[in-house]
Design a protein around this motif. Structure first.
Motif, PDB file in Angstrom:
ATOM      1  N   GLY A 288       0.780  -1.228   0.000  1.00 52.46           N
ATOM      2  CA  GLY A 288       0.000   0.000   0.000  1.00 52.46           C
ATOM      3  C   GLY A 288       0.814   1.281   0.000  1.00 52.46           C
ATOM      4  O   GLY A 288       0.320   2.340   0.396  1.00 52.46           O
ATOM      5  N   GLN A 289       2.069   1.202  -0.462  1.00 52.91           N
ATOM      6  CA  GLN A 289       2.896   2.397  -0.505  1.00 52.91           C
ATOM      7  C   GLN A 289       2.627   3.200  -1.780  1.00 52.91           C
ATOM      8  O   GLN A 289       2.311   2.631  -2.823  1.00 52.91           O
ATOM      9  CB  GLN A 289       4.376   2.014  -0.432  1.00 52.91           C
ATOM     10  CG  GLN A 289       4.759   1.272   0.839  1.00 52.91           C
ATOM     11  CD  GLN A 289       4.544   2.109   2.078  1.00 52.91           C
ATOM     12  OE1 GLN A 289       5.301   3.021   2.372  1.00 52.91           O
ATOM     13  NE2 GLN A 289       3.467   1.812   2.805  1.00 52.91           N
ATOM     14  N   ARG A 290       2.758   4.486  -1.696  1.00 51.82           N
ATOM     15  CA  ARG A 290       2.580   5.315  -2.874  1.00 51.82           C
ATOM     16  C   ARG A 290       3.859   5.309  -3.712  1.00 51.82           C
ATOM     17  O   ARG A 290       4.962   5.396  -3.167  1.00 51.82           O
ATOM     18  CB  ARG A 290       2.260   6.754  -2.481  1.00 51.82           C
ATOM     19  CG  ARG A 290       2.070   7.667  -3.696  1.00 51.82           C
ATOM     20  CD  ARG A 290       1.722   9.083  -3.304  1.00 51.82           C
ATOM     21  NE  ARG A 290       1.452   9.868  -4.500  1.00 51.82           N
ATOM     22  CZ  ARG A 290       1.103  11.159  -4.505  1.00 51.82           C
ATOM     23  NH1 ARG A 290       0.981  11.799  -3.355  1.00 51.82           N
ATOM     24  NH2 ARG A 290       0.873  11.790  -5.648  1.00 51.82           N
ATOM     25  N   LEU A 291       3.712   5.171  -5.041  1.00 53.08           N
ATOM     26  CA  LEU A 291       4.835   5.405  -5.931  1.00 53.08           C
ATOM     27  C   LEU A 291       5.043   6.915  -5.984  1.00 53.08           C
ATOM     28  O   LEU A 291       4.325   7.642  -6.659  1.00 53.08           O
ATOM     29  CB  LEU A 291       4.564   4.846  -7.330  1.00 53.08           C
ATOM     30  CG  LEU A 291       5.681   5.049  -8.355  1.00 53.08           C
ATOM     31  CD1 LEU A 291       6.967   4.349  -7.928  1.00 53.08           C
ATOM     32  CD2 LEU A 291       5.239   4.547  -9.733  1.00 53.08           C
ATOM     33  N   VAL A 292       6.027   7.386  -5.227  1.00 53.05           N
ATOM     34  CA  VAL A 292       6.245   8.816  -5.040  1.00 53.05           C
ATOM     35  C   VAL A 292       6.975   9.422  -6.230  1.00 53.05           C
ATOM     36  O   VAL A 292       6.702  10.556  -6.631  1.00 53.05           O
ATOM     37  CB  VAL A 292       7.047   9.054  -3.742  1.00 53.05           C
ATOM     38  CG1 VAL A 292       7.537  10.488  -3.636  1.00 53.05           C
ATOM     39  CG2 VAL A 292       6.204   8.691  -2.531  1.00 53.05           C
ATOM     40  N   LYS A 293       7.904   8.671  -6.808  1.00 49.09           N
ATOM     41  CA  LYS A 293       8.689   9.202  -7.913  1.00 49.09           C
ATOM     42  C   LYS A 293       9.111   8.068  -8.830  1.00 49.09           C
ATOM     43  O   LYS A 293       9.610   7.030  -8.378  1.00 49.09           O
ATOM     44  CB  LYS A 293       9.935   9.928  -7.384  1.00 49.09           C
ATOM     45  CG  LYS A 293      10.662  10.763  -8.415  1.00 49.09           C
ATOM     46  CD  LYS A 293       9.825  11.935  -8.899  1.00 49.09           C
ATOM     47  CE  LYS A 293       9.399  12.863  -7.776  1.00 49.09           C
ATOM     48  NZ  LYS A 293       8.615  14.026  -8.280  1.00 49.09           N
TER      49      LYS A 293
ATOM     50  N   SER B 159       3.243   9.820 -11.159  1.00 51.05           N
ATOM     51  CA  SER B 159       2.381   9.470 -12.288  1.00 51.05           C
ATOM     52  C   SER B 159       3.092   9.531 -13.634  1.00 51.05           C
ATOM     53  O   SER B 159       2.621   8.944 -14.614  1.00 51.05           O
ATOM     54  CB  SER B 159       1.154  10.388 -12.316  1.00 51.05           C
ATOM     55  OG  SER B 159       1.545  11.749 -12.435  1.00 51.05           O
ATOM     56  N   ALA B 160       4.212  10.227 -13.727  1.00 48.69           N
ATOM     57  CA  ALA B 160       4.928  10.374 -14.995  1.00 48.69           C
ATOM     58  C   ALA B 160       6.403  10.108 -14.777  1.00 48.69           C
ATOM     59  O   ALA B 160       6.916  10.183 -13.655  1.00 48.69           O
ATOM     60  CB  ALA B 160       4.724  11.782 -15.554  1.00 48.69           C
ATOM     61  N   LEU B 161       7.109   9.792 -15.852  1.00 48.99           N
ATOM     62  CA  LEU B 161       8.552   9.611 -15.785  1.00 48.99           C
ATOM     63  C   LEU B 161       9.206  10.982 -15.691  1.00 48.99           C
ATOM     64  O   LEU B 161       9.084  11.808 -16.591  1.00 48.99           O
ATOM     65  CB  LEU B 161       9.067   8.871 -17.018  1.00 48.99           C
ATOM     66  CG  LEU B 161      10.589   8.694 -17.090  1.00 48.99           C
ATOM     67  CD1 LEU B 161      11.072   7.757 -15.984  1.00 48.99           C
ATOM     68  CD2 LEU B 161      11.003   8.167 -18.465  1.00 48.99           C
ATOM     69  N   MET B 162       9.900  11.226 -14.591  1.00 49.04           N
ATOM     70  CA  MET B 162      10.577  12.492 -14.379  1.00 49.04           C
ATOM     71  C   MET B 162      12.076  12.290 -14.581  1.00 49.04           C
ATOM     72  O   MET B 162      12.667  11.348 -14.046  1.00 49.04           O
ATOM     73  CB  MET B 162      10.297  13.023 -12.974  1.00 49.04           C
ATOM     74  CG  MET B 162       8.819  13.125 -12.626  1.00 49.04           C
ATOM     75  SD  MET B 162       7.828  14.068 -13.813  1.00 49.04           S
ATOM     76  CE  MET B 162       8.551  15.705 -13.647  1.00 49.04           C
ATOM     77  N   LEU B 163      12.671  13.181 -15.365  1.00 43.07           N
ATOM     78  CA  LEU B 163      14.090  13.091 -15.671  1.00 43.07           C
ATOM     79  C   LEU B 163      14.827  14.309 -15.149  1.00 43.07           C
ATOM     80  O   LEU B 163      14.289  15.422 -15.167  1.00 43.07           O
ATOM     81  CB  LEU B 163      14.305  12.990 -17.187  1.00 43.07           C
ATOM     82  CG  LEU B 163      13.706  11.777 -17.895  1.00 43.07           C
ATOM     83  CD1 LEU B 163      13.944  11.881 -19.393  1.00 43.07           C
ATOM     84  CD2 LEU B 163      14.299  10.487 -17.352  1.00 43.07           C
TER      85      LEU B 163
END
Length: 311
Positions: free
Chosen positions: A31-36, A281-285
């Motif tokens: 139940g962890q949030r995908l933070v990044k 929610s998105a791939l951050m670079l």
């Protein structure tokens, strides 16, 4: 500047295999949030996944370098061997029921320092411990309880924790050839506990999938981090210069037993390039890789979001 004790853990970083299985377990089962969702800043053809609470707060962040073809690792002396999450007392029985209903195997509960502990394995067979805590709140996992270090000579590492980091030894237990020492930093809170074990098992550590790469401790800001750098360098530790990790600044060194330690700043945090409601929610670079986005996205395996399960 004068500095006090380390406040506790900032994050823990591990190596895993297939990223989708990792996401399914930490976001789905735990139940962890995908933070990044970003990339390894030193190897941008590989993801760097961060999980935590809703705000991505220090003391809740578990991160992974997924290598699809990684061979299995093996914890041993000179490595961190387990990470533990805090489970509110009122939710502990519910977590046992939830895991049983989800057909997730676990060992326990066993008692450790007067607290009940469940031990389960993630998809790469890394031990994940759920520790009953009267300091935790809510129904879900409330950030880190502790990390366990495996040392041949715990005394040297204990001196670092007590003499420099401001921890105090709070207990010792022995079970079947394994001696466990517990340390805590003042103030309590998430990730304020650290265990050291000494085992008679003739194990040789091997880095790979299912092993912890490094353990990161908190610095409240850049000024405090600079003071830690000076203190550790003066004490004879080989500390790296400050490295910009975009969401925090980092310094690294190896503690006397060989475990890679990091001291990471709380700011700027994970909402620096996404609003909090959109984090993960998105791939951050990082800016230096933005021009290569199309190529990087082609190299990375697809990830299907998973509905986070409530406890």
């Amino acid at each position: 500047m004068p500095i006090g004790a380390i406040p506790g853990l900032h994050h823990v970083t591990a190596i895993c295999g297939a990223p989708q299985a990792n996401l399914d377990f930490y976001s789905g089962c735990l139940g962890q949030r995908l933070v990044k969702k970003t990339v390894n800043f030193d190897a941008p053809d590989t993801y760097h996944l961060y999980y935590g609470d809703e705000a991505g707060a220090p003391g809740t962040i578990m991160t992974f370098f997924p290598f699809v073809d990684a061979g299995p690792g093996r914890a041993g002396p000179g490595m961190a061997s387990a990470v533990a999450y805090a489970v509110p007392e009122v939710a502990f029985e519910g977590w046992m029921e939830k895991l049983a209903l989800d057909a997730v195997d676990f060992d326990g509960p066993v008692e450790r320092f007067g607290q009940r502990v469940l031990v389960l394995s993630d998809p790469d067979r890394a031990p994940v411990e759920l520790v009953e805590s009267d300091a935790a709140a809510g129904e879900g996992l409330d950030g880190f309880h502790s990390v366990t270090l495996w040392e041949r000579d715990p005394d040297r590492t204990a001196r670092l924790l007590v003499d420099h980091f401001g921890y105090a030894e709070t207990g010792r237990e022995a079970d079947g050839g394994v001696e466990r020492l517990r340390f805590a930093t003042p103030g309590g809170g998430r990730g304020s506990t650290l265990d050291i074990i000494r085992s008679d098992a003739p194990t040789i550590a091997r880095s790979g999938a299912g092993t912890i790469h490094h353990v990161a401790f908190r610095a409240e800001n850049d000024e405090v981090q600079r003071a830690w750098h000076e203190r550790l360098a003066t004490a004879g530790f080989d500390v790296t210069p400050v490295i910009d990790r975009q969401y925090f600044n980092a310094i690294y060194f190896r503690e006397p037993g060989g475990v890679l330690f990091e001291i990471a700043t709380d700011p700027p945090g994970f909402a620096t390039d996404e609003t909090q409601d959109k984090m993960g929610s998105a791939l951050m670079l990082p800016p230096k890789y933005e021009a290569a986005r199309a190529r990087i996205e082609r190299m990375l395996p697809p990830l299907e979001p998973r509905l986070r399960q409530a406890s």
